[in-house]
Scaffold this motif. Structure first.
Motif, PDB file in Angstrom:
ATOM      1  N   LYS A  76       0.784   4.301   5.061  1.00  0.00           N
ATOM      2  CA  LYS A  76       0.126   5.077   4.020  1.00  0.00           C
ATOM      3  C   LYS A  76      -1.139   4.381   3.513  1.00  0.00           C
ATOM      4  N   ASN A  77      -1.459   3.234   4.129  1.00  0.00           N
ATOM      5  CA  ASN A  77      -2.648   2.481   3.726  1.00  0.00           C
ATOM      6  C   ASN A  77      -2.649   2.239   2.211  1.00  0.00           C
ATOM      7  N   THR A  78      -1.482   1.864   1.715  1.00  0.00           N
ATOM      8  CA  THR A  78      -1.272   1.762   0.269  1.00  0.00           C
ATOM      9  C   THR A  78      -0.525   0.474  -0.075  1.00  0.00           C
ATOM     10  N   VAL A  79      -0.931  -0.127  -1.186  1.00  0.00           N
ATOM     11  CA  VAL A  79      -0.213  -1.259  -1.755  1.00  0.00           C
ATOM     12  C   VAL A  79       0.380  -0.811  -3.084  1.00  0.00           C
ATOM     13  N   TYR A  80       1.591  -1.252  -3.345  1.00  0.00           N
ATOM     14  CA  TYR A  80       2.294  -0.850  -4.552  1.00  0.00           C
ATOM     15  C   TYR A  80       2.571  -2.052  -5.451  1.00  0.00           C
ATOM     16  N   LEU A  81       2.700  -1.779  -6.731  1.00  0.00           N
ATOM     17  CA  LEU A  81       3.156  -2.781  -7.679  1.00  0.00           C
ATOM     18  C   LEU A  81       4.346  -2.193  -8.423  1.00  0.00           C
ATOM     19  N   GLN A  82       5.529  -2.667  -8.062  1.00  0.00           N
ATOM     20  CA  GLN A  82       6.743  -2.239  -8.740  1.00  0.00           C
ATOM     21  C   GLN A  82       6.948  -3.126  -9.966  1.00  0.00           C
ATOM     22  N   MET A  83       7.019  -2.498 -11.123  1.00  0.00           N
ATOM     23  CA  MET A  83       7.133  -3.243 -12.383  1.00  0.00           C
ATOM     24  C   MET A  83       8.454  -2.873 -13.054  1.00  0.00           C
ATOM     25  N   ASN A  84       9.335  -3.854 -13.186  1.00  0.00           N
ATOM     26  CA  ASN A  84      10.635  -3.649 -13.818  1.00  0.00           C
ATOM     27  C   ASN A  84      10.731  -4.458 -15.099  1.00  0.00           C
ATOM     28  N   ASN A  85      11.680  -4.095 -15.941  1.00  0.00           N
ATOM     29  CA  ASN A  85      11.914  -4.798 -17.203  1.00  0.00           C
ATOM     30  C   ASN A  85      10.602  -4.991 -17.963  1.00  0.00           C
ATOM     31  N   LEU A  86       9.877  -3.900 -18.111  1.00  0.00           N
ATOM     32  CA  LEU A  86       8.567  -3.978 -18.757  1.00  0.00           C
ATOM     33  C   LEU A  86       8.684  -4.357 -20.223  1.00  0.00           C
ATOM     34  N   LYS A  87       7.677  -5.097 -20.678  1.00  0.00           N
ATOM     35  CA  LYS A  87       7.631  -5.578 -22.053  1.00  0.00           C
ATOM     36  C   LYS A  87       6.370  -5.054 -22.739  1.00  0.00           C
ATOM     37  N   PRO A  88       6.374  -4.978 -24.055  1.00  0.00           N
ATOM     38  CA  PRO A  88       5.166  -4.508 -24.759  1.00  0.00           C
ATOM     39  C   PRO A  88       3.923  -5.304 -24.382  1.00  0.00           C
ATOM     40  N   GLU A  89       4.081  -6.586 -24.093  1.00  0.00           N
ATOM     41  CA  GLU A  89       2.919  -7.406 -23.727  1.00  0.00           C
ATOM     42  C   GLU A  89       2.380  -7.083 -22.337  1.00  0.00           C
ATOM     43  N   ASP A  90       3.055  -6.221 -21.594  1.00  0.00           N
ATOM     44  CA  ASP A  90       2.533  -5.755 -20.304  1.00  0.00           C
ATOM     45  C   ASP A  90       1.559  -4.592 -20.478  1.00  0.00           C
ATOM     46  N   THR A  91       1.438  -4.102 -21.692  1.00  0.00           N
ATOM     47  CA  THR A  91       0.525  -2.991 -21.958  1.00  0.00           C
ATOM     48  C   THR A  91      -0.912  -3.401 -21.663  1.00  0.00           C
ATOM     49  N   ALA A  92      -1.577  -2.620 -20.811  1.00  0.00           N
ATOM     50  CA  ALA A  92      -2.935  -2.942 -20.384  1.00  0.00           C
ATOM     51  C   ALA A  92      -3.429  -1.847 -19.457  1.00  0.00           C
ATOM     52  N   VAL A  93      -4.714  -1.910 -19.154  1.00  0.00           N
ATOM     53  CA  VAL A  93      -5.256  -1.125 -18.047  1.00  0.00           C
ATOM     54  C   VAL A  93      -5.098  -1.985 -16.794  1.00  0.00           C
ATOM     55  N   TYR A  94      -4.490  -1.410 -15.787  1.00  0.00           N
ATOM     56  CA  TYR A  94      -4.239  -2.127 -14.544  1.00  0.00           C
ATOM     57  C   TYR A  94      -5.248  -1.686 -13.489  1.00  0.00           C
ATOM     58  N   TYR A  95      -5.843  -2.685 -12.832  1.00  0.00           N
ATOM     59  CA  TYR A  95      -6.855  -2.438 -11.820  1.00  0.00           C
ATOM     60  C   TYR A  95      -6.393  -2.957 -10.466  1.00  0.00           C
ATOM     61  N   CYS A  96      -6.744  -2.223  -9.446  1.00  0.00           N
ATOM     62  CA  CYS A  96      -6.543  -2.659  -8.079  1.00  0.00           C
ATOM     63  C   CYS A  96      -7.891  -3.089  -7.514  1.00  0.00           C
ATOM     64  N   ALA A  97      -7.893  -4.155  -6.741  1.00  0.00           N
ATOM     65  CA  ALA A  97      -9.133  -4.651  -6.152  1.00  0.00           C
ATOM     66  C   ALA A  97      -8.880  -5.086  -4.717  1.00  0.00           C
ATOM     67  N   SER A  98      -9.920  -5.028  -3.901  1.00  0.00           N
ATOM     68  CA  SER A  98      -9.783  -5.432  -2.501  1.00  0.00           C
ATOM     69  C   SER A  98     -10.909  -6.385  -2.119  1.00  0.00           C
ATOM     70  N   GLY A  99     -10.606  -7.252  -1.160  1.00  0.00           N
ATOM     71  CA  GLY A  99     -11.594  -8.192  -0.689  1.00  0.00           C
ATOM     72  C   GLY A  99     -11.121  -8.852   0.592  1.00  0.00           C
ATOM     73  N   PRO A 100     -11.942  -9.712   1.179  1.00  0.00           N
ATOM     74  CA  PRO A 100     -11.524 -10.441   2.381  1.00  0.00           C
ATOM     75  C   PRO A 100     -10.472 -11.476   2.013  1.00  0.00           C
ATOM     76  N   PRO A 101      -9.687 -11.951   2.987  1.00  0.00           N
ATOM     77  CA  PRO A 101      -8.689 -12.967   2.695  1.00  0.00           C
ATOM     78  C   PRO A 101      -9.307 -14.161   1.972  1.00  0.00           C
ATOM     79  N   SER A 102      -8.618 -14.665   0.967  1.00  0.00           N
ATOM     80  CA  SER A 102      -9.146 -15.740   0.134  1.00  0.00           C
ATOM     81  C   SER A 102      -8.023 -16.688  -0.263  1.00  0.00           C
ATOM     82  N   ASP A 103      -8.409 -17.923  -0.518  1.00  0.00           N
ATOM     83  CA  ASP A 103      -7.444 -18.907  -1.027  1.00  0.00           C
ATOM     84  C   ASP A 103      -7.392 -18.904  -2.549  1.00  0.00           C
ATOM     85  N   SER A 104      -8.134 -17.977  -3.160  1.00  0.00           N
ATOM     86  CA  SER A 104      -8.144 -17.843  -4.623  1.00  0.00           C
ATOM     87  C   SER A 104      -7.786 -16.406  -4.983  1.00  0.00           C
TER      88      SER A 104
END
Length: 124
Positions: A76-104
């Motif tokens: 599906k050419n897709t990456v997922y982020l499964q988030m369990n046991n969510l906490k109020p401090e997880d509240t945010a705008v979540y962004y997906c980003a892509s790039g070449p392989p990196s050690d950082s």
């Protein structure tokens, strides 16, 4: 046009779960580094999880280890982020980003393309 596109955000109660999707449009993610970042109001953007698709290596921010899982579905050419046991401090705008392989994997300069973000709100 090369673009990672996020979806799956929403409102969830503490302890609940959400799955975010990052679909790669205009490129194959097989040999890319894909990262999930988040930015809460008044805070800097931070790396949450990333995956080096060609190597299958995953990385997690300490505060989400054991709760979040990043995984891919190359059919599906897709990456997922499964988030369990969510906490109020997880509240945010979540962004997906892509790039070449990196050690950082949590450095923003490792990424060339960014999605528009999806809101995750954890509240009772």
């Amino acid at each position: 046009q090369v673009l990672p596109v996020e979806s799956g955000g929403g409102l969830v109660q503490p302890g609940g779960s959400l799955r975010l999707s990052c679909q790669a449009r205009g490129f194959r993610l097989d040999y890319h580094l894909i990262g999930w970042f988040r930015q809460a109001p008044g805070k800097v953007r931070e790396g949450v999880a990333s995956i080096k698709n060609h190597a299958g290596m995953t990385y997690y921010k300490d505060s989400v280890k054991g709760r979040f899982t990043i995984f891919k579905d190359l059919t599906k050419n897709t990456v997922y982020l499964q988030m369990n046991n969510l906490k109020p401090e997880d509240t945010a705008v979540y962004y997906c980003a892509s790039g070449p392989p990196s050690d950082s994997p949590f450095a923003e300069w490792s990424y060339d393309y960014w999605g528009q973000g999806t809101q995750v709100t954890v509240s009772s």
